[in-house]
Scaffold this active site. Structure first.
Site, PDB file in Angstrom:
ATOM      1  N   ASN A  70      39.862-116.730  86.041  1.00  0.00           N
ATOM      2  CA  ASN A  70      40.216-117.839  85.159  1.00  0.00           C
ATOM      3  C   ASN A  70      39.393-119.078  85.505  1.00  0.00           C
ATOM      4  OD1 ASN A  70      42.196-119.318  83.274  1.00  0.00           O
ATOM      5  ND2 ASN A  70      42.326-120.522  85.162  1.00  0.00           N
ATOM      6  N   GLU A  71      38.789-119.666  84.509  1.00  0.00           N
ATOM      7  CA  GLU A  71      38.043-120.922  84.659  1.00  0.00           C
ATOM      8  C   GLU A  71      37.170-120.959  85.917  1.00  0.00           C
ATOM      9  OE1 GLU A  71      40.665-124.290  84.125  1.00  0.00           O
ATOM     10  OE2 GLU A  71      40.839-123.895  81.985  1.00  0.00           O
ATOM     11  N   HIS A 118      43.780-116.142  88.959  1.00  0.00           N
ATOM     12  CA  HIS A 118      44.013-117.447  88.312  1.00  0.00           C
ATOM     13  C   HIS A 118      44.202-118.488  89.422  1.00  0.00           C
ATOM     14  CE1 HIS A 118      45.439-119.569  84.465  1.00  0.00           C
ATOM     15  NE2 HIS A 118      45.428-120.490  85.410  1.00  0.00           N
ATOM     16  N   GLN A 128      51.950-120.243  88.991  1.00  0.00           N
ATOM     17  CA  GLN A 128      52.593-121.385  88.347  1.00  0.00           C
ATOM     18  C   GLN A 128      54.021-121.092  87.888  1.00  0.00           C
ATOM     19  OE1 GLN A 128      48.695-122.031  86.006  1.00  0.00           O
ATOM     20  NE2 GLN A 128      49.615-124.056  86.010  1.00  0.00           N
TER      21      GLN A 128
END
Ligand code: BGC
Length: 399
Positions: free
Chosen positions: A159-160, A115, A21
């Site tokens: 992540n998640e 991620h 990101q």
């Protein structure tokens, strides 16, 4: 938490980012391939992002200068192992320098290994459902432990995983002809991908601990705040929560910590999740403006994972173009967190999402950053929220 509201000794107070990101030009990843393929459904590609691949020292200087003591960032598997079995010495050295750079600035690094993005070769070989996926991920994790993570304590494997599992399930439904009129909100993660991610987490955790017993290993789960909004929707809500969140939290029993990521809450009707009702205040993401999500999430997670696993808030924030709204949202979220701490919930840190305005998986429009980034010059400008939150961090208080 003491009576005066001061935070416990060693409380981590900082901000979070993720490699894809903010770094820019993550060209060997599956997301880059997805963004740039002809006919991609995404509104815009990540391109240079915030150019943090080159500007990470400036990002860390900012964070430390604002008063924070912790930085959650991810290292990019696609850069470290751009070709199966070939590890890039330069990429490993890059991330090693980041870890050393954080430590040198007094920032406790919280490092995420995965991620949302994977090397394109891994995706092409079947992704997380390939028979050797967990072993491949664990080999990367062990390499990171040996070459990058010396001096790091908190490491997150995935992540998640709950969001990742849903994304994978939706993607497969589309690949096989679309969800046949099904409402996307109603799609739960398939069991195979849920099991595959739990296995990848466990296999990588073992590899990490073998490589460096000082590491504290966990993963970070999206707290969805599923709640019934129609009479009789309680059982459905519980069933959806089980498949979308609870199994991932329960898989963290026995871990060294768990990350809680909370932004909003999700309404559920008698047939499953429903869109946010008209007239309800929402953010740029279309999510309900609901700062109390954080307090709810840490309490719920703590109850599910049990007393032996401490919590870190690894993400919490708001997509808004109005920084005053960001401060108001975060102040109320922190008030909920402070109440939970007072009630004895073992939370060891708060990492705001996000340090920078960044690539929000398809678009730069949702701005979550404490710091604005000029898309042409990459100049960073801390917003008032950055100074406000940094002052709380410096004082060791939540409000
Ligand atoms: C993710 C971030 C994302 C944020 C806001 C989380 O789901 O971990 O990558 O940018 O929420 O949508």
């Amino acid at each position: 938490m003491t009576g005066g509201g001061a935070l416990p000794e060693g409380f981590l107070f900082g901000a979070s980012t993720a490699a894809h990101q903010i770094e820019g030009n993550n060209t060997t990843s599956d997301w880059w391939a997805f963004e740039t393929r002809p006919g991609s459904p995404l509104p815009e590609p990540s391109g240079d992002a915030a150019d943090s691949f080159h500007r990470w020292p400036e990002d860390m200087d900012l964070l430390a200068g604002l008063g924070f003591n912790a930085y959650r960032f991810s290292i990019e598997w696609a850069r470290i192992e751009p070709v199966r079995g070939r590890f890039s010495r330069a990429a490993l050295a890059h991330y090693r320098a980041m870890v050393e750079g954080a430590l040198a600035r007094g920032l406790t690094p919280v490092v995420t290994l995965h991620h949302f993005t994977v090397p394109q070769w891994f995706a092409e070989a079947g992704g997380w459902l390939a028979p050797d996926a967990a072993e491949l991920f664990a080999r990367y994790a062990a390499t990171a432990a040996a070459e990058v993570l010396d001096g790091v304590r908190y490491v997150a494997t995935v992540n998640e995983p709950n969001v990742l599992a849903r994304m994978d399930t939706v993607r497969r439904l589309f690949a096989t002809g679309g969800p046949a009129g099904a409402d996307l909100d109603r799609i739960d993660p398939a069991e195979d991908i849920t099991e595959a991610l739990v296995r990848a987490h466990r296999t990588a955790s073992t590899a990490l601990r073998e490589a460096d017993p000082r590491l504290l290993v966990g993963w970070t789960v999206a707290a969805l705040g599923l709640h019934p909004v129609e009479p009789g929707a309680e059982a459905v809500t519980a069933a959806v929560a089980r498949r979308r969140e609870d199994v991932f939290v329960e898989a963290a029993r026995g871990d060294d910590w768990i990350g809680v990521q909370a932004y909003t809450r999700t309404p559920v009707g008698v047939d499953g999740p429903v869109p946010v009702a008209e007239g309800v205040r929402t953010t740029i993401k279309g999510w309900e403006y609901y700062p109390r999500a954080l307090g709810d999430a840490v309490r719920r997670t703590a109850a599910l994972v049990g007393p032996d696993v401490p919590l870190l808030v690894t993400e919490n924030g708001i997509a808004t173009a109005d920084d005053t709204e960001r401060i108001a949202y975060t102040a109320e979220a922190l008030a909920g967190l402070a109440e939970a701490l007072r009630d004895g919930v073992d939370v060891r840190g708060y990492l705001h999402w996000s340090l920078l305005d960044n690539y929000e998986w398809g678009s730069y429009r949702p701005t979550f950053g404490l710091v604005a980034v000029d898309p042409r010059t990459f100049e960073r400008t801390p917003k008032p929220s950055a100074h406000w939150l940094g002052a709380l961090a410096r004082d060791g208080r939540l409000g």
